[in-house]
Design a protein around this motif. Sequence first.
Motif, PDB file in Angstrom:
ATOM      1  N   LEU A  15       0.834  -1.196   0.000  1.00 34.89           N
ATOM      2  CA  LEU A  15       0.000   0.000   0.000  1.00 34.89           C
ATOM      3  C   LEU A  15       0.869   1.247   0.000  1.00 34.89           C
ATOM      4  O   LEU A  15       2.021   1.225   0.446  1.00 34.89           O
ATOM      5  CB  LEU A  15      -0.897   0.023   1.243  1.00 34.89           C
ATOM      6  N   SER A  16       0.291   2.337  -0.487  1.00 37.43           N
ATOM      7  CA  SER A  16       0.959   3.626  -0.346  1.00 37.43           C
ATOM      8  C   SER A  16       0.890   4.056   1.122  1.00 37.43           C
ATOM      9  O   SER A  16       0.107   3.516   1.910  1.00 37.43           O
ATOM     10  CB  SER A  16       0.279   4.676  -1.221  1.00 37.43           C
ATOM     11  N   VAL A  17       1.688   5.041   1.476  1.00 34.76           N
ATOM     12  CA  VAL A  17       1.671   5.547   2.846  1.00 34.76           C
ATOM     13  C   VAL A  17       0.277   6.069   3.205  1.00 34.76           C
ATOM     14  O   VAL A  17      -0.253   5.797   4.291  1.00 34.76           O
ATOM     15  CB  VAL A  17       2.728   6.657   3.033  1.00 34.76           C
ATOM     16  N   TYR A  18      -0.346   6.799   2.292  1.00 37.01           N
ATOM     17  CA  TYR A  18      -1.678   7.346   2.556  1.00 37.01           C
ATOM     18  C   TYR A  18      -2.691   6.224   2.763  1.00 37.01           C
ATOM     19  O   TYR A  18      -3.479   6.261   3.711  1.00 37.01           O
ATOM     20  CB  TYR A  18      -2.104   8.252   1.401  1.00 37.01           C
ATOM     21  N   GLU A  19      -2.690   5.253   1.881  1.00 40.48           N
ATOM     22  CA  GLU A  19      -3.640   4.140   2.010  1.00 40.48           C
ATOM     23  C   GLU A  19      -3.432   3.386   3.323  1.00 40.48           C
ATOM     24  O   GLU A  19      -4.385   3.003   3.997  1.00 40.48           O
ATOM     25  CB  GLU A  19      -3.494   3.182   0.831  1.00 40.48           C
ATOM     26  N   PHE A  20      -2.171   3.179   3.673  1.00 40.97           N
ATOM     27  CA  PHE A  20      -1.854   2.422   4.874  1.00 40.97           C
ATOM     28  C   PHE A  20      -2.277   3.153   6.139  1.00 40.97           C
ATOM     29  O   PHE A  20      -2.863   2.565   7.060  1.00 40.97           O
ATOM     30  CB  PHE A  20      -0.356   2.136   4.911  1.00 40.97           C
ATOM     31  N   LEU A  21      -2.011   4.453   6.208  1.00 37.35           N
ATOM     32  CA  LEU A  21      -2.279   5.211   7.430  1.00 37.35           C
ATOM     33  C   LEU A  21      -3.721   5.706   7.523  1.00 37.35           C
ATOM     34  O   LEU A  21      -4.301   5.732   8.611  1.00 37.35           O
ATOM     35  CB  LEU A  21      -1.330   6.404   7.521  1.00 37.35           C
ATOM     36  N   ARG A 188      29.283  16.181   0.939  1.00 36.54           N
ATOM     37  CA  ARG A 188      28.064  16.968   0.801  1.00 36.54           C
ATOM     38  C   ARG A 188      26.850  16.130   1.182  1.00 36.54           C
ATOM     39  O   ARG A 188      26.844  14.917   0.999  1.00 36.54           O
ATOM     40  CB  ARG A 188      27.917  17.460  -0.637  1.00 36.54           C
ATOM     41  N   PRO A 189      25.791  16.772   1.708  1.00 33.78           N
ATOM     42  CA  PRO A 189      24.552  16.034   2.009  1.00 33.78           C
ATOM     43  C   PRO A 189      24.035  15.309   0.772  1.00 33.78           C
ATOM     44  O   PRO A 189      24.116  15.830  -0.343  1.00 33.78           O
ATOM     45  CB  PRO A 189      23.590  17.138   2.460  1.00 33.78           C
ATOM     46  N   LYS A 190      23.513  14.125   0.988  1.00 30.35           N
ATOM     47  CA  LYS A 190      23.037  13.292  -0.122  1.00 30.35           C
ATOM     48  C   LYS A 190      21.573  12.946   0.109  1.00 30.35           C
ATOM     49  O   LYS A 190      21.157  12.697   1.237  1.00 30.35           O
ATOM     50  CB  LYS A 190      23.860  12.002  -0.211  1.00 30.35           C
ATOM     51  N   GLY A 191      20.794  12.925  -0.955  1.00 33.12           N
ATOM     52  CA  GLY A 191      19.392  12.576  -0.863  1.00 33.12           C
ATOM     53  C   GLY A 191      19.221  11.087  -0.575  1.00 33.12           C
ATOM     54  O   GLY A 191      19.798  10.247  -1.261  1.00 33.12           O
ATOM     55  N   VAL A 192      18.437  10.777   0.446  1.00 34.27           N
ATOM     56  CA  VAL A 192      18.170   9.379   0.822  1.00 34.27           C
ATOM     57  C   VAL A 192      16.836   8.977   0.203  1.00 34.27           C
ATOM     58  O   VAL A 192      15.795   9.510   0.560  1.00 34.27           O
ATOM     59  CB  VAL A 192      18.133   9.215   2.358  1.00 34.27           C
ATOM     60  N   MET A 193      16.876   8.038  -0.734  1.00 37.78           N
ATOM     61  CA  MET A 193      15.693   7.681  -1.520  1.00 37.78           C
ATOM     62  C   MET A 193      14.889   6.609  -0.794  1.00 37.78           C
ATOM     63  O   MET A 193      15.299   5.454  -0.716  1.00 37.78           O
ATOM     64  CB  MET A 193      16.124   7.197  -2.903  1.00 37.78           C
ATOM     65  N   LEU A 194      13.729   7.005  -0.263  1.00 35.53           N
ATOM     66  CA  LEU A 194      12.872   6.091   0.485  1.00 35.53           C
ATOM     67  C   LEU A 194      11.533   5.944  -0.227  1.00 35.53           C
ATOM     68  O   LEU A 194      10.867   6.931  -0.532  1.00 35.53           O
ATOM     69  CB  LEU A 194      12.640   6.617   1.901  1.00 35.53           C
ATOM     70  N   THR A 195      11.141   4.707  -0.470  1.00 35.22           N
ATOM     71  CA  THR A 195       9.887   4.432  -1.153  1.00 35.22           C
ATOM     72  C   THR A 195       8.726   4.383  -0.166  1.00 35.22           C
ATOM     73  O   THR A 195       8.919   4.364   1.060  1.00 35.22           O
ATOM     74  CB  THR A 195       9.959   3.086  -1.889  1.00 35.22           C
ATOM     75  N   HIS A 196       7.522   4.316  -0.713  1.00 36.65           N
ATOM     76  CA  HIS A 196       6.341   4.129   0.134  1.00 36.65           C
ATOM     77  C   HIS A 196       6.472   2.836   0.937  1.00 36.65           C
ATOM     78  O   HIS A 196       6.144   2.797   2.130  1.00 36.65           O
ATOM     79  CB  HIS A 196       5.075   4.097  -0.726  1.00 36.65           C
ATOM     80  N   ARG A 197       6.960   1.795   0.301  1.00 32.53           N
ATOM     81  CA  ARG A 197       7.112   0.518   1.001  1.00 32.53           C
ATOM     82  C   ARG A 197       8.116   0.626   2.143  1.00 32.53           C
ATOM     83  O   ARG A 197       7.927   0.021   3.206  1.00 32.53           O
ATOM     84  CB  ARG A 197       7.537  -0.582   0.027  1.00 32.53           C
TER      85      ARG A 197
END
Length: 228
Positions: A15-21, A188-197
């Motif tokens: 599920l997406s974060v919205y659907e789950f919560l 340098r700061p790096k973007g941390v790629m986090l999925t809905h899962r």
Amino acid sequence: MSFKSPFPDVEIPNLSVYEFLFGQLDPADAERPALVDGASGAVTTYQALVTQIDGVAGALAARGLAVGEVVALHSPNVPAFAAVFHGILRAGGVATTINALYTAEDIAKQLTDSHAKFLFTVSPLLPQARAAAATVGIPTEHVIVLDGADGHPSLRDLLTEAHPAPEVSFDPATHLAVLPYSSGTTGRPKGVMLTHRNLVANVCQINPRMGIGADDKLLAVLPFFHIY
């Protein structure tokens, strides 16, 4: 050598974060407090929060946000942070949260690196946010000031437009939800790629172990921009 957790395996719904919560919000919980503003005591119920989330998602979609595009959120811990954060995800966007203490140069670097299309901020942080947006070419109408400022749309403006949340489709296992940036201790700061899962799995992991009940209250002390 492999080690197995002594705890039971965790089931992770697709599920997406919205659907789950929020997708199966029990009507009995709709009027329960979701957020309490420590400074004013103002209460946001779960139903109000979901309405705000849908309103933010609809307003962003109406302004042209496409699925997979990035929206920056530059704010201290305030209740509106939750509505905007989840509204971005609800619209299929990716939230990149920005340190509230960043300078204009720091903000511009993150906006550039993340390819952000919109920037949410608050009026006390507007000077550096506006300067950064101008540097990277984000138009004034795409700089949204939560508590309002001349020349910029506010969160109230977005919500009163009452655009319906868009119908979006993506794979929760691969679609990015958030792009927080590391502290940069090794460069340098790096973007941390986090999925809905990733986020859904994290909630599923901690929920059984934290022992939090429906009547418990948690202090929101840690900075939201650092993924808390």
